[in-house]
Design a protein around this motif. Structure first.
Motif, mmCIF file in Angstrom:
data_model
loop_
_atom_site.group_PDB
_atom_site.id
_atom_site.type_symbol
_atom_site.label_atom_id
_atom_site.label_comp_id
_atom_site.label_asym_id
_atom_site.label_seq_id
_atom_site.Cartn_x
_atom_site.Cartn_y
_atom_site.Cartn_z
ATOM 1 N N MET A 42 0.919 -1.215 -0.003
ATOM 2 C CA MET A 42 0.058 -0.051 -0.060
ATOM 3 C C MET A 42 0.750 1.351 -0.064
ATOM 4 O O MET A 42 1.514 1.239 0.683
ATOM 5 C CB MET A 42 -0.916 -0.114 1.131
ATOM 6 N N ILE A 43 0.391 2.072 -0.900
ATOM 7 C CA ILE A 43 1.341 3.450 -1.239
ATOM 8 C C ILE A 43 0.441 4.532 -0.167
ATOM 9 O O ILE A 43 -0.877 4.445 -0.614
ATOM 10 C CB ILE A 43 1.394 3.699 -2.419
ATOM 11 N N VAL A 44 0.868 5.180 0.498
ATOM 12 C CA VAL A 44 0.447 6.285 1.466
ATOM 13 C C VAL A 44 0.803 7.597 0.867
ATOM 14 O O VAL A 44 1.982 7.618 1.139
ATOM 15 C CB VAL A 44 0.496 6.230 2.870
ATOM 16 N N VAL A 45 0.091 8.578 0.255
ATOM 17 C CA VAL A 45 0.610 9.754 -0.243
ATOM 18 C C VAL A 45 -0.365 10.831 0.673
ATOM 19 O O VAL A 45 -1.520 11.038 0.577
ATOM 20 C CB VAL A 45 0.481 9.890 -1.533
ATOM 21 N N ARG A 46 0.411 11.919 1.485
ATOM 22 C CA ARG A 46 -0.277 12.919 2.071
ATOM 23 C C ARG A 46 0.153 14.011 1.252
ATOM 24 O O ARG A 46 0.922 14.654 0.935
ATOM 25 C CB ARG A 46 0.375 12.867 3.482
ATOM 26 N N HIS A 47 -1.135 14.826 1.363
ATOM 27 C CA HIS A 47 -1.102 16.225 0.815
ATOM 28 C C HIS A 47 -1.344 17.474 1.522
ATOM 29 O O HIS A 47 -2.495 17.346 2.061
ATOM 30 C CB HIS A 47 -1.775 16.348 -0.809
ATOM 31 N N ASP A 48 -0.396 18.439 2.152
ATOM 32 C CA ASP A 48 -0.962 19.164 2.972
ATOM 33 C C ASP A 48 -1.058 20.518 2.313
ATOM 34 O O ASP A 48 -0.414 20.868 1.570
ATOM 35 C CB ASP A 48 0.064 19.310 4.059
ATOM 36 N N PHE A 49 -2.209 21.255 2.870
ATOM 37 C CA PHE A 49 -2.424 22.507 2.153
ATOM 38 C C PHE A 49 -2.885 23.674 3.035
ATOM 39 O O PHE A 49 -3.499 23.083 4.218
ATOM 40 C CB PHE A 49 -3.455 22.452 0.880
ATOM 41 N N PRO A 50 -2.527 24.917 2.979
ATOM 42 C CA PRO A 50 -2.922 25.839 4.128
ATOM 43 C C PRO A 50 -4.240 26.171 4.125
ATOM 44 O O PRO A 50 -4.900 26.573 5.161
ATOM 45 C CB PRO A 50 -1.926 27.140 3.636
ATOM 46 N N THR A 51 -4.973 26.070 2.754
ATOM 47 C CA THR A 51 -6.363 26.423 3.069
ATOM 48 C C THR A 51 -7.067 25.342 2.040
ATOM 49 O O THR A 51 -6.570 24.526 1.361
ATOM 50 C CB THR A 51 -6.417 27.786 1.902
ATOM 51 N N MET A 52 -8.541 25.625 2.388
ATOM 52 C CA MET A 52 -9.344 24.462 1.676
ATOM 53 C C MET A 52 -9.537 24.591 0.147
ATOM 54 O O MET A 52 -9.723 23.824 -0.499
ATOM 55 C CB MET A 52 -10.959 24.698 2.303
ATOM 56 N N ASP A 53 -9.569 26.174 -0.400
ATOM 57 C CA ASP A 53 -9.731 26.294 -1.803
ATOM 58 C C ASP A 53 -8.307 25.490 -2.442
ATOM 59 O O ASP A 53 -8.651 24.945 -3.397
ATOM 60 C CB ASP A 53 -9.323 27.838 -1.863
ATOM 61 N N TYR A 54 -7.222 25.665 -1.852
ATOM 62 C CA TYR A 54 -5.901 25.123 -2.446
ATOM 63 C C TYR A 54 -6.286 23.628 -2.488
ATOM 64 O O TYR A 54 -5.971 22.909 -3.419
ATOM 65 C CB TYR A 54 -4.715 25.558 -1.818
ATOM 66 N N CYS A 55 -6.440 23.346 -1.166
ATOM 67 C CA CYS A 55 -6.702 21.555 -1.184
ATOM 68 C C CYS A 55 -7.763 20.991 -1.862
ATOM 69 O O CYS A 55 -7.570 20.145 -2.882
ATOM 70 C CB CYS A 55 -7.019 21.144 0.366
ATOM 71 N N CYS A 56 -9.090 21.628 -1.901
ATOM 72 C CA CYS A 56 -10.019 21.235 -2.946
ATOM 73 C C CYS A 56 -9.570 21.570 -4.482
ATOM 74 O O CYS A 56 -10.166 20.602 -5.288
ATOM 75 C CB CYS A 56 -11.304 21.801 -2.758
ATOM 76 N N THR A 57 -8.976 22.414 -4.860
ATOM 77 C CA THR A 57 -8.559 22.593 -6.337
ATOM 78 C C THR A 57 -7.643 21.383 -6.645
ATOM 79 O O THR A 57 -7.856 20.869 -7.689
ATOM 80 C CB THR A 57 -7.917 23.979 -6.478
ATOM 81 N N GLU A 58 -6.688 21.201 -5.724
ATOM 82 C CA GLU A 58 -5.665 20.179 -6.117
ATOM 83 C C GLU A 58 -6.381 18.734 -5.978
ATOM 84 O O GLU A 58 -6.106 17.668 -7.067
ATOM 85 C CB GLU A 58 -4.551 20.054 -5.107
ATOM 86 N N LEU A 59 -7.352 18.526 -5.171
ATOM 87 C CA LEU A 59 -8.021 17.061 -4.989
ATOM 88 C C LEU A 59 -9.091 17.154 -6.187
ATOM 89 O O LEU A 59 -9.019 15.868 -6.940
ATOM 90 C CB LEU A 59 -8.861 16.967 -3.830
ATOM 91 N N ALA A 60 -9.622 18.132 -6.615
ATOM 92 C CA ALA A 60 -10.395 18.036 -7.838
ATOM 93 C C ALA A 60 -9.618 17.747 -9.234
ATOM 94 O O ALA A 60 -10.181 16.973 -9.937
ATOM 95 C CB ALA A 60 -11.187 19.473 -8.007
#
Ligand code: 6PG
Length: 247
Positions: free
Chosen positions: A1-19
């Motif tokens: 299993m590969i675990v990748v963590r992506h940390d972002f300062p804001t929800m806007d940035y986080c959700c844009t990258e996830l989208a």
């Protein structure tokens, strides 16, 4: 299993990258297999992600008509109830997009819970033909991507700490009694074996409290009783999209 963590300062940035991640995953899978099976998370955190997906550029690039939408869990309330995960997805996502109604596979929160769980499992069994998975396991469906949230007690979907549902190793969908957290209504939930047979699992969480919880989960701390989210260990990959900023 590969675990990748992506940390972002804001929800806007986080959700844009996830989208972007979801859109790329969907397009790749549609090119390979002609369809994409996506399990949606409930609760409030994903609202911003779904609203983003429903607007340009994702509204124009995501393969909506080749994607089949499922739910990881549902509150046992009617589909128009404010607590309904289906209603939340309808309002933030489906009402704005050309998703064929036949591609939206709702959990029947308005049905007797035990009957609804059996009905949803039957729907999944008829949808997933044996051998349809990249991971050879005829016993469980292989969703292309399951999106999950995280509760403050470490629950995910409607798998709550100390719930008998956590021990379920055969059923794909079970009904659970009202949890000790709001909304305190009976729930329907996919079981751990189903979550762990996904090709990819993505957690979307926000706020410092959940970030700290994710730190503990990802540190592999040997807690006496692992929180349910720590027991989501699919064969292939788990992504954690973490926003420092609260939803
Ligand atoms: C539900 C969800 C649940 C949710 C967490 C986090 O039906 O409530 O599926 O697992 O993801 O409780 O909820 P929030 O995003 O609202 O904090």
């Amino acid at each position: 299993m590969i675990v990748v963590r992506h940390d972002f300062p804001t929800m806007d940035y986080c959700c844009t990258e996830l989208a972007s991640h979801l859109t790329a995953s969907a397009r790749r899978r549609v090119a390979e297999a002609g369809k994409f099976t996506l399990v949606l998370a409930g609760g409030s955190t994903p609202k911003q992600l779904y609203q983003l997906l429903a607007a340009p550029p994702f509204a124009d690039t995501f393969p909506w008509s080749q994607t089949h939408f499922f739910w990881g869990d549902e509150r046992c309330v009617p589909p128009g109830h404010p607590h309904s995960n289906y209603r939340m997805a309808q309002e933030t996502l489906f009402n704005q997009l050309p998703v064929p109604p036949a591609n939206i596979h709702r959990m029947a929160g308005d049905m007797d819970p035990a009957t609804a769980a059996l009905a949803y499992e039957g729907l999944l069994r008829s949808f997933f033909a044996p051998g349809a998975c990249s991971i050879e396991s005829a016993d469980f469906p292989c969703f292309d991507l399951i999106l999950l949230g995280l509760g403050p007690d470490g629950h995910t979907a409607s798998l709550f700490p100390d719930s008998p549902a956590l021990a379920e190793q055969t059923r794909w969908v079970v009904a659970t009694p009202p949890p000790p957290l709001e909304p305190r209504v009976p729930r329907l939930t996919l079981t751990l074996p189903v979550l762990n047979h996904a090709a990819s699992v993505v957690f979307l969480i926000s706020g410092p409290e959940k970030k700290t919880l994710a730190d503990a989960i990802l540190a592999g701390q040997e807690a006496a009783e692992l929180p349910p989210a720590a027991r989501v260990r699919p064969c292939d990959e788990v992504h954690w999209y973490v926003s420092e900023q609260e939803t």
